[in-house]
Design an enzyme around this catalytic site. Sequence first.
Site, short mmCIF file in Angstrom:
data_model
loop_
_atom_site.label_atom_id
_atom_site.label_comp_id
_atom_site.label_asym_id
_atom_site.label_seq_id
_atom_site.Cartn_x
_atom_site.Cartn_y
_atom_site.Cartn_z
CB SER A 12 -7.47 -7.88 6.82
OG SER A 12 -6.15 -8.81 6.92
N GLY A 14 -4.86 -11.23 6.42
CA GLY A 14 -3.44 -11.01 6.46
C GLY A 14 -3.07 -11.55 7.66
CB SER A 17 -5.32 -8.51 11.04
OG SER A 17 -5.73 -9.90 9.93
CG MET A 36 -15.10 -4.88 7.98
SD MET A 36 -13.78 -3.68 8.07
CE MET A 36 -12.49 -4.04 9.59
CB CYS A 101 -9.88 2.80 4.16
SG CYS A 101 -10.60 2.36 1.91
N GLY A 125 -4.32 -4.85 12.79
CA GLY A 125 -3.00 -4.68 12.26
C GLY A 125 -2.12 -4.18 12.12
CB CYS A 198 -8.55 1.21 0.05
SG CYS A 198 -9.01 0.49 2.13
#
Length: 371
Positions: A12, A14, A17, A36, A101, A125, A198
């Site tokens: 992501s 972040g 992950s 994604m 999500c 994650g 999200c």
Amino acid sequence: MNLHQRIVVGLSGGVDSSVAAWLLKQQGHEVIGVFMKNWEDDDTDTYCTSRQDLIDAASVADVIGIEFDAVNFAVEYRERVFAYFLREYEAGRTPNPDVLCNSEIKFRAFLDHALTLGADAVATGHYVRVVRKEGGHALLLKARDLGKDQSYFLHQLRQTQLQPARFPLGDLLKSEVRAIAQRERMPTWQKKDSTGICFIGERPFREFLERYLPRAPGRMVTPDGTVVGEHQGLAYYTLGQRQGLGIGGTRDGDGAPWFVTEKRLKENELVVVQGHDHPLLYSDTVTVQQLHWIAGTPPDSGKSYGAKLRYRMPDALCRIEWINSECGSGHDQRDSNTLVARFDTPQWTPTPGQYCVFYDDGVCVGGGVIV
């Protein structure tokens, strides 16, 4: 888990992950990172961080030394998540898009994509744990770091989604995850956790919602009908809300803050009360529908369960009572898709549209939508 699996990780951008991918690489797996992109409506908006997240994800993949790609699920997100999100708000409820999500994008569209890449498993994650019993049955457990546990958001997953899922952070504390990222010189190690809607991010919520749902002003009243202000549209408020009510002054000189306690859809009235402990803000029963059970079978109504009515709240003890008006004696009431959770202590502002999630000694058994 067998060594040398091909595992596709949702990167992501972040820190969580990032470390999940690194851990799997260290375990000897063939790891592929996939970013994604699921929102395109306002890419130029200052609240949209997807471009920077993509750059960060690609940088992490380079540091770890794994293959990296990006995929666009914007159509799937709009059809499966955002359309539901808008319908619920328009109906006066307060949905939780993070749950959809996960069940519709991360562990459906993303899982399907990973399988086309020849993946043996997918990983994220999330802070949760999965235990696989003999015969292949998977249990969803809370994370070791209870302050970060995300089982609430994954309670709608099915066995076919949990079986190929890997959650490398389930036994780690958040502080340990950041320490690993810092030690391995990942560019995301200090990055703040994502918040807001999200895949859309944090932004002025009412302003965002006004793009899709027009204003429908009406009266703001007390339970006895006394008008104390005007609301801008029932869709823009949620039960228990205190901020943004715009009520000037207080009633009868009482300095207690105002809270939303009810939406009267037919009258287009927003009902407010004063004081956090007002009795109308509490209920010891919650009706739940659209039920989903991770094991595939409903739990027993003869014992107590822990339940969460929102993500951050501690578990509250309750008992399950099944409702099925069509069932007479001799029928299994658990076939019903409606239940009432009866809590040992009254709960503050159960909110229609949110999820009630049930736990049995740290195991997430499932849940449904509060009505």
